[in-house]
Design a protein around this motif. Structure first.
Motif, PDB file in Angstrom:
ATOM      1  N   MET A   1       0.623  -1.155   0.198  1.00 50.21           N
ATOM      2  CA  MET A   1      -0.206   0.483   0.098  1.00 50.21           C
ATOM      3  C   MET A   1       0.964   1.415   0.329  1.00 50.21           C
ATOM      4  O   MET A   1       1.957   1.714   0.824  1.00 50.21           O
ATOM      5  N   LYS A   2       0.426   2.388  -0.472  1.00 45.27           N
ATOM      6  CA  LYS A   2       1.169   3.133  -1.074  1.00 45.27           C
ATOM      7  C   LYS A   2       0.176   4.555  -0.209  1.00 45.27           C
ATOM      8  O   LYS A   2      -0.621   4.748  -0.897  1.00 45.27           O
ATOM      9  N   ILE A   3       0.885   5.213   0.569  1.00 46.36           N
ATOM     10  CA  ILE A   3      -0.109   6.446   0.799  1.00 46.36           C
ATOM     11  C   ILE A   3       0.897   8.211   0.151  1.00 46.36           C
ATOM     12  O   ILE A   3       1.800   8.140   0.073  1.00 46.36           O
ATOM     13  N   VAL A   4       0.149   8.492   0.221  1.00 48.07           N
ATOM     14  CA  VAL A   4       0.427   9.964  -0.544  1.00 48.07           C
ATOM     15  C   VAL A   4       0.041  11.848   0.152  1.00 48.07           C
ATOM     16  O   VAL A   4      -1.575  11.224  -0.185  1.00 48.07           O
ATOM     17  N   ASP A   5       0.597  11.800   0.494  1.00 52.74           N
ATOM     18  CA  ASP A   5       0.258  13.123   1.557  1.00 52.74           C
ATOM     19  C   ASP A   5       0.042  14.435   0.934  1.00 52.74           C
ATOM     20  O   ASP A   5       0.296  14.424   0.046  1.00 52.74           O
ATOM     21  N   LEU A   6      -1.519  14.303   0.948  1.00 50.32           N
ATOM     22  CA  LEU A   6      -2.123  15.957   0.134  1.00 50.32           C
ATOM     23  C   LEU A   6      -2.030  16.876   0.607  1.00 50.32           C
ATOM     24  O   LEU A   6      -2.559  17.707   0.520  1.00 50.32           O
ATOM     25  N   SER A   7      -1.353  17.304   2.029  1.00 50.87           N
ATOM     26  CA  SER A   7      -2.500  18.018   3.510  1.00 50.87           C
ATOM     27  C   SER A   7      -0.895  19.469   3.284  1.00 50.87           C
ATOM     28  O   SER A   7       0.213  19.115   3.540  1.00 50.87           O
ATOM     29  N   ARG A   8      -1.802  20.376   3.824  1.00 43.59           N
ATOM     30  CA  ARG A   8      -0.768  21.495   3.855  1.00 43.59           C
ATOM     31  C   ARG A   8      -0.346  21.887   5.296  1.00 43.59           C
ATOM     32  O   ARG A   8      -1.376  21.182   5.937  1.00 43.59           O
ATOM     33  N   GLU A   9       1.232  21.630   5.442  1.00 38.88           N
ATOM     34  CA  GLU A   9       1.698  21.930   6.457  1.00 38.88           C
ATOM     35  C   GLU A   9       0.340  22.744   7.577  1.00 38.88           C
ATOM     36  O   GLU A   9       0.602  24.738   7.437  1.00 38.88           O
ATOM     37  N   LEU A  10       0.113  22.765   8.893  1.00 39.32           N
ATOM     38  CA  LEU A  10      -0.261  23.571   9.611  1.00 39.32           C
ATOM     39  C   LEU A  10       0.783  24.095  10.432  1.00 39.32           C
ATOM     40  O   LEU A  10       1.328  24.018  11.115  1.00 39.32           O
ATOM     41  N   TYR A  11       0.944  25.243  10.351  1.00 39.43           N
ATOM     42  CA  TYR A  11       2.354  25.993  12.025  1.00 39.43           C
ATOM     43  C   TYR A  11       1.937  27.778  11.609  1.00 39.43           C
ATOM     44  O   TYR A  11       1.383  27.760  11.027  1.00 39.43           O
TER      45      TYR A  11
END
Length: 228
Positions: A1-11
């Motif tokens: 299984m491959k997961i690609v993160d599509l979320s902007r970092e919160l800071y």
């Protein structure tokens, strides 16, 4: 299984939509303070965050579009784990409307059909080109009413884009929101890393919102999963 993160970092002070409150992120208690508060038993650190429900990568609730729409805590979770495809629209110039013809051509180029009951992610390259500069909040291309209607006719539950708004920085963006309510779809804003999905075919999109009572949107951890 491959997961690609599509979320902007919160800071702290990450770019927010114009007119929305800033994202504030800071230390509530550091380890030294925690140690002192516990009588030198153990030091536990914690932080706090203050933000609009439209901060960072998020999904809009129908309530955002009009008072008759459901709030985010009522949004069906079945629509948050769906099949998806990503379309290459990086050739669309900044501040330009994405037409239905553009979408049709991109689907043909992708070689995969739009999944019924799924999502379509629009890779405009805007995040990669501009984030976190000021142009990120103003210069994005985006869909218009006609292309939003085209997407809805394909049977999607939502679509996503790598910018702060689904339409361009114009009155057309407000009409796109209104059209989403009328067509019973919604959209996801401020995605990133969509370039990693191009040419990879269909995937499972997962983006679960927080259960904010009467919320008009919610930040999500958006991912694309291959091989699920």
């Amino acid at each position: 299984m491959k997961i690609v993160d599509l979320s902007r970092e919160l800071y702290h002070r990450t770019p927010s939509y114009p007119g929305h409150p800033p994202i504030i992120h800071g230390v509530w208690q550091n380890h030294a303070d925690g140690l002192a508060a516990s009588g030198n038993v153990w030091g536990l650190a914690s932080m706090f965050i203050s933000m609009a429900d439209h901060g960072g990568t998020h999904i809009d609730a129908p309530r955002h579009f009009g008072p008759k729409g459901i709030s985010i805590d009522q949004y069906p979770l079945e629509k948050c784990i769906v099949p998806g495809i990503c379309l290459d629209l990086r050739h669309i110039t900044p501040k330009t409307e994405i037409t239905a013809e553009d979408l049709e051509a991109a689907v043909k180029k992708a070689g995969v059909g739009v999944p019924k009951g799924g999502t379509v992610l629009l890779c405009t390259g805007h995040h990669q080109r501009t984030f976190p500069r000021k142009e990120y909040s103003t210069d994005n291309p985006g869909v218009n009413v006609a292309s939003t209607e085209w997407l809805a006719k394909q049977g999607i539950v939502h679509f996503g884009i790598d910018s702060m708004r689904p339409g361009t920085d114009s009155a057309e963006n407000l009409l796109v929101h209104k059209t989403c309510l009328e067509l019973d779809i919604t959209h996801i804003e401020s995605l990133c890393n969509l370039e990693a999905l191009l040419g990879e075919g269909q995937f499972t999109f997962i983006g679960l919102p927080m259960k904010w009572r009467e919320g008009t949107a919610s930040p999500i951890r958006a991912v694309a999963v291959f091989g699920l």
